[in-house]
Motif scaffolding. Structure first.
Motif: not given
Length: 510
Positions: A80-81, A106-110, A112-113, A119-120
């Motif tokens: 997912r990243l 899910d909030d963290q994935v959102e 990071l996406q 630039e991640i």
């Protein structure tokens, strides 16, 4: 031509990689940092380095598939990243598994996406090298590369990376779940390493670009008059070879920017992107080695040599003949910006480009980098016209392209001496056009057979010289493919020359 090691691809790669240790020595000083000198005399065209990238990454602002490198906004469904396009089902198994082991809401994935946090991806790719025992040595080598961390601290690029890389990685819980410590300096340092050391490489789409980070290729110092040529093939392998004879003990130089830019433009790019001021002989010469690639025409001087140049020690724009004749920096900057905008809007319109070239010729030296840019653009449009079988261009079209190629070549011979891709391609364009014009004039009975023969013999010399330079290029590059085509054209040309000579002999014998 240098000898090629026999064996499979990996054996050849190892052989040439070993050449680096035999032919090069890494040194260090306060001015250059780490740099490379020649351990022995090197021939023009001799290969010094051939290596694969540590990582392949998108350009700033892009997001690319981790497997095929096509542009995408999709992500791997497992980890997912990391980005993964719809056409690819998987990517590096170790990286995917390591990221999938981490726990994210899910909030963290959102977070990071998010589209703006592109630039991640480069940071993750670098940090994942540290997570695996097999790739840890590569990470350790990478971490020794120059990052200019202190110089960049607090700058606009630092703030941008803080907002779009460090903060989401930290808030998203990635940094806390890595095996080693990871703070903002580490993230900023990795991004600095990529900005300063990575090479631009071709992307899958036409005209697209990515970045490749290499173990040794980033060690070469910069000069706007380099003695090395860098070539990257379609498999992203980098080849470094000498563009002239290099004596043992000489520093090995690559050029980090476009040699066809003016001094101010080159220095600005190097200062912003690489964090140093170039002091090479070309940058220190206000006339740029007599090419006048940044010079203005002095409107106060009536003679032909009245040019206004920027003095490197004072930054003042003044006339070479009369120092009292000057231009203000603000005028120069504004004028160049307006000219660049006009050139952009005139693209693909040859009539507009020619008018603009005539207009700028009253202000800029004929070799000014913006004039050269326009000349290249016009020559490109003329090439398309001449290649279009539906058109019947007259002699003036051929002659115009020939003149443009000659003017461009005069500058390239100074700023790219020795083996040069740019020079080889310009020479090929000139030779090809001269051959076409000679055949056209012979067909239309404006040239005799002897005239045609003499012209084709001159073209053969130019083609051979162009091929001599391009033969050092890897086959899996656009220049390598052009070389194959040129070899066929040379064979056809030699057949035409042979037939003309035989016809001439027959006439003489009769």
């Amino acid at each position: 031509m240098p000898k090629v090691a026999k064996g499979n691809g990996k054996q050849r790669m190892a052989a040439v990689t070993d050449d680096f240790s035999r032919k090069c020595e890494i040194k260090h000083n306060d001015m250059l940092g780490r740099f490379v000198v020649a351990l022995c005399n090197l021939r023009a065209g001799e290969t010094l380095l051939l290596e694969n990238p540590i990582v392949v990454l998108p350009q700033m602002g892009d997001r690319r598939c981790s497997k095929c490198f096509n542009l995408t906004e999709s992500f791997c469904r497992k980890c997912r990243l990391l980005a993964l396009c719809e056409d690819c089902s998987d990517h590096d198994e170790r990286d995917c598994k390591r990221l999938a082991e981490m726990n994210f809401s899910d909030d963290q994935v959102e977070l990071l996406q998010k589209k703006e946090h592109t630039e991640i991806q480069p940071v993750l790719k670098c940090l994942l090298l540290r997570e695996h025992e097999e790739t840890l040595p590569l990470y350790e080598e990478m971490s020794q590369m120059e990052s200019q961390l202190m110089t960049r601290r607090g700058t606009d690029i630092w703030k941008n990376y803080q907002e779009h890389a460090f903060t989401p990685l930290n808030s998203g819980g990635v940094l806390a779940q890595l095996r080693g410590a990871a703070d903002e300096d580490l993230v900023q340092g990795l991004l600095g390493i990529l900005d300063i050391n990575a090479y631009e490489i071709r992307a899958p789409e036409v005209g697209g670009a990515m970045r490749g980070l290499y173990r040794r290729a980033g060690l070469f110092a910069h000069s706007c008059m380099p003695n090395l040529v860098i070539s990257i093939d379609d498999e992203r392998r980098i080849k470094v070879y000498a563009n002239r004879f290099i004596a043992a003990g000489e520093i090995l130089y690559n050029c980090y920017t476009n040699v066809l830019l003016g001094t101010e433009e080159r220095r600005e790019i190097l200062k912003e992107g690489k964090c140093f001021d170039c002091s090479c002989p070309r940058c220190q010469d206000p006339t740029e080695l007599g090419t006048h690639m940044s010079s203005f025409i002095c409107s106060h001087c009536s003679c032909a040599d009245g040019y206004i140049v920027r003095q490197p020690d004072t930054g003042i724009w003044q006339c070479l003949l009369n120092p009292e004749h000057t231009l203000k920096q603000e005028f120069v900057s504004n004028m160049l910006e307006r000219a660049k905008e006009e050139i952009f809007h005139a693209r693909d319109d040859i009539y507009r480009q020619e008018l603009l070239l005539a207009k700028l010729s009253r202000l800029l030296h004929r070799n000014h980098f913006l004039m050269l840019d326009l000349k290249q653009n016009i020559a490109s449009v003329l090439r398309q016209i001449l290649q279009n079988i539906g058109t019947r261009p007259n002699k003036k079209v051929y002659e115009r392209k020939i003149r443009l190629c000659q003017e461009i070549l005069l500058v390239l011979k100074v700023v790219t001496p020795g083996v040069s891709r740019l020079k080889a391609i310009a020479l090929y364009e000139l030779a090809n056009t001269q051959a076409e014009l000679a055949r056209k004039m012979y067909t239309e009975m404006e040239h005799s057979a002897n005239d045609l023969l003499a012209e084709l013999e001159r073209v053969e010399v130019m083609l051979r010289e162009s091929l001599r330079m391009l033969l050092f290029e890897p086959l899996a590059t656009p220049e390598g493919q052009l070389t194959r085509s040129m070899l066929r054209e040379l064979k056809d040309l030699q057949d035409d020359i042979k037939n003309l000579r035989e016809s001439d002999d027959d006439v003489v014998n009769q």
